[in-house]
Design an enzyme around this catalytic site. Sequence first.
Site, PDB file in Angstrom:
ATOM      1  N   GLU A   1      -0.783  -9.416  11.914  1.00  0.00           N
ATOM      2  CA  GLU A   1      -0.697  -9.042  10.499  1.00  0.00           C
ATOM      3  C   GLU A   1       0.744  -8.720  10.108  1.00  0.00           C
ATOM      4  O   GLU A   1       1.211  -9.067   9.031  1.00  0.00           O
ATOM      5  CB  GLU A   1      -1.587  -7.815  10.248  1.00  0.00           C
ATOM      6  CG  GLU A   1      -1.647  -7.369   8.803  1.00  0.00           C
ATOM      7  CD  GLU A   1      -2.665  -6.257   8.580  1.00  0.00           C
ATOM      8  OE1 GLU A   1      -3.202  -5.726   9.577  1.00  0.00           O
ATOM      9  OE2 GLU A   1      -2.930  -5.927   7.411  1.00  0.00           O
TER      10      GLU A   1
ATOM     11  N   ASP B   1       0.750  -1.249   0.000  1.00  0.00           N
ATOM     12  CA  ASP B   1       0.000   0.000   0.000  1.00  0.00           C
ATOM     13  C   ASP B   1       0.788   1.313   0.000  1.00  0.00           C
ATOM     14  O   ASP B   1       0.795   2.042  -0.978  1.00  0.00           O
ATOM     15  CB  ASP B   1      -0.965  -0.026   1.191  1.00  0.00           C
ATOM     16  CG  ASP B   1      -1.857  -1.257   1.193  1.00  0.00           C
ATOM     17  OD1 ASP B   1      -1.601  -2.167   0.383  1.00  0.00           O
ATOM     18  OD2 ASP B   1      -2.805  -1.317   1.981  1.00  0.00           O
TER      19      ASP B   1
HETATM   20  C1  6A9 Z   1      -9.780  -1.682   4.760  1.00  0.00           C
HETATM   21  C2  6A9 Z   1     -10.904  -1.392   6.928  1.00  0.00           C
HETATM   22  C3  6A9 Z   1     -12.631  -2.782   9.821  1.00  0.00           C
HETATM   23  C4  6A9 Z   1      -3.514  -4.832   3.312  1.00  0.00           C
HETATM   24  O1  6A9 Z   1      -4.567  -8.833   3.816  1.00  0.00           O
HETATM   25  C5  6A9 Z   1      -5.353  -8.091   2.956  1.00  0.00           C
HETATM   26  C6  6A9 Z   1      -4.639  -6.836   2.491  1.00  0.00           C
HETATM   27  C7  6A9 Z   1      -3.361  -7.213   1.734  1.00  0.00           C
HETATM   28  O2  6A9 Z   1      -3.717  -7.828   0.527  1.00  0.00           O
HETATM   29  C8  6A9 Z   1      -2.489  -6.035   1.431  1.00  0.00           C
HETATM   30  O3  6A9 Z   1      -1.289  -6.450   0.865  1.00  0.00           O
HETATM   31  N1  6A9 Z   1      -4.338  -5.980   3.644  1.00  0.00           N
HETATM   32  C9  6A9 Z   1      -2.203  -5.257   2.695  1.00  0.00           C
HETATM   33  O4  6A9 Z   1      -1.396  -4.158   2.411  1.00  0.00           O
HETATM   34  C10 6A9 Z   1      -5.571  -5.571   4.374  1.00  0.00           C
HETATM   35  C11 6A9 Z   1      -6.445  -4.662   3.561  1.00  0.00           C
HETATM   36  C12 6A9 Z   1      -7.688  -4.231   4.226  1.00  0.00           C
HETATM   37  C13 6A9 Z   1      -8.413  -3.199   3.401  1.00  0.00           C
HETATM   38  C14 6A9 Z   1      -9.768  -2.886   3.888  1.00  0.00           C
HETATM   39  C15 6A9 Z   1     -11.050  -1.573   5.453  1.00  0.00           C
HETATM   40  C16 6A9 Z   1     -11.751  -2.349   7.680  1.00  0.00           C
HETATM   41  O5  6A9 Z   1     -11.950  -1.893   8.984  1.00  0.00           O
END
Ligand code: 6A9
Length: 800
Positions: free
Chosen positions: A770, A586
């Site tokens: 995470e 991100d």
């Molecule tokens: C936001 C907020 C309750 C971010 O693991 C999933 C992803 C990865 O693919 C990515 O590489 N995560 C990583 O940088 C989490 C993304 C969550 C986005 C949604 C909403 C929810 O609040």
Amino acid sequence: HFRLGSLLGLTVAIGLVPGSLASKTSAQGSITDDKSLLWGTYRPNLYFGLRPRLPQSLMSGLMWFGTQDYHGFQKIRHDCTQGDELDKYTWTEHDMRQGGVQVIKDGKNNVNIKIEWLKVPGGDHGGSWAARIHGTPIVPAKPLRVSLIYYFGLEGLGSLDWKSDENDDGITGPIHLSGSSPDLGEFTIRIEDDINNRSPMYGGHSEDFKVRLGKTHYFGHAMPSGDVWKAKEYLYQHIGYRAQEIVMPYKGEQIMPDPSFTLTMGNVIAKDSNFYAIQKTYEGPFILDVVFDSKSAGTAITGDMISRGVEKFVTDYDAKFQSLFPTRHDAPKGELAFSKAITSNLMGGIGYFYGSSIVDRAYKAEWDMDEEEEEEDDRTPAKPDPKLQPPTELLTATPSRSFFPRGFYWDEGFHLLLIGAWDNDLSLEILKDWVNLIDEDGWVGREQILGDEARSKVPAEFQAQYPSNANPPTLTMAVTAFIERLLARQQPSDAELGMGDAQKVFTKLGNDSYGFSKQANRHLEDNDAAISYLRSIYPPLRRHYDWFRSTQRGQIKAYGRKARSRTEAYRWRGRSKDHVLTSGMDDYPRGQPHAGELHLDLISWMGFFTRTMKSIASFLGEEKDEKYFQDIETNILNNIEDLHWSEEKQMYCDLNISDEGKRICACLLPSSSPHLGPVLDLLRDPNHLWSPYGLRSLSAAHELFGKGENYWRGPIWIQMNYLALSSLYKVYAAEPGPYQEQARKIYEELRHNVIHNVFKEYERTGYVWEQYNAMTGEGARSHPFTGWTSLVTLIISEKY
Ligand code: 6A9
């Protein structure tokens, strides 16, 4: 400014396939008839929730709250929420075809809950199952007072009826329901207390008057289809209203009635009910059985069968686990249990989703307009135009049961590596569902938010998906892992690959009464089925690949460099000034957004994608395609050198017209490359990426290290460490060359650091996380994060 993704793309090393295997084809590849996966813990967003893998069917779930005071009711436990502040919830064993054990520690309510879930095969409708729920006090000297609710709600066609006996004292025996639906056939449900379960003594407002409460309360409701996921809201209202009525006469008195008396359901069954909640209010330890008997199975599950079945399951699980994912002989105490738990949590995080998603086909950032569009100019400024899509379904693992309980495209490729090592065919089922989402243009949305329940967890501004946007193409990792398992089956002597031992265990399990487990390996045992599966996913994968190559293409012409290929250069679409969400990393620092940027991580992923497509084509005997992919791969590898290597910085870099000097590194390096030395040095340098807890996502010397959101500006991510370890293990430490010794040393150290830290944090906090702090190693952000952090099991057992 070294990029962690540098070693990705080197994880695939697949040889040629025996001709006989590749030439056979057959029609019998369908695996959707696999009934052993019909029922599952497919509502992973709940602490415990079961449903079949069907769009509309029988949904069920567990809730509980403390009745020690009135606060507990404000925090009914149902959907996994960090705000509940549970000390821990973790599957210790889990197999989607056989069952699982989950332990939950709820310190605020002084209760340890253990859930044993057992599937029993038989009949034509996916078999039967049972859940045994144990409650014991955490601190035995303190009271344990909780109210437990188990509910069933039938959506879609069918009926569900209340069949429980009741006399003047209320319900005394087990709860009975019976029902039927087109997919489940006829079934019965039984909810039964252990004889030692006790309800609280109720003193009312006068101490002279003490009675033991009836344990059981219930509520039957005609719920609109599509609302069962809101069960907690419904019950909160129902119980809340009733409590107000009961409390009313006591207004102004000193002693209020006991919450375990007032916070109860009204014992009413509405006409045409399709939703039933059964409430059990306990004082002291308890054991409750919930049993679903499929009529065509012809057996009724008894309490004794549950006890014996769970014991056998846990023993078999342990045998299969130790054989597939061995720990080293010097592993610390507890590492095996930890490894089992993270694997089980990935499995227990698998969900089935069905519903509409939101897609915006209009919006584009200015730098993403292609030239013709810019000239048309009626599209500038492009306004958002989010639209609901027709419903789709998806079986998928999820990154986090509490925070991200839905499918994420590039996470899934990693999830499937571990899932497939445990249960090959389950990984194929999941992969198939993802492949089915590839649309006619070849696009798949990065985040799959299907239906209202999934959407309820996502802020509005994050809901829309954009058909111009990509995400690292990891899904083919699952395909090549499958092919590797197939090849290993052809050479059973190759015991290191695990299949020799695993096979023995599978055979053993296959012979026992839990016949569901046989299905886990069907596509490894039946070459025709394997080939026909691969043939069925190949055309959509090819479309997907072509979509990537055409839509994420970058411009080479702006750079004065000599590039051997005039086509292979790439740029992530859909970025904003500070974020490239599509890259998966991100807020990782990039240059200014510009139509002339070239992204090193994307060209590396494309090299990787091309290589995996080549190996699939080769396996299928598609020689023309193989040659086609081979040529592109060569062009990509050449252009990574020609465009992205910086002689001056001795690293591989992003390119940006506005800032050509700022360089980042990544590659698909052969072990003979002279560039390997500088890459390894940078990796091992504590001033840059190296930490005692794993590789950082950004060099500690970078000006933006730890700054801003600090999501991808230093913190340690386990999937990136897995990629690096995998490349080191399979290529650089394995192949002779000037850097082999260095690579071997780095591999050993890095492996140790990652395992040690994630394990330590699990023991310290009760959770896997995470990401991990770049300076201290402490777990950070969402928890439990049971997605790619679970890859530690593959790192422990060195399965890359
Ligand atoms: C936001 C907020 C309750 C971010 O693991 C999933 C992803 C990865 O693919 C990515 O590489 N995560 C990583 O940088 C989490 C993304 C969550 C986005 C949604 C909403 C929810 O609040």
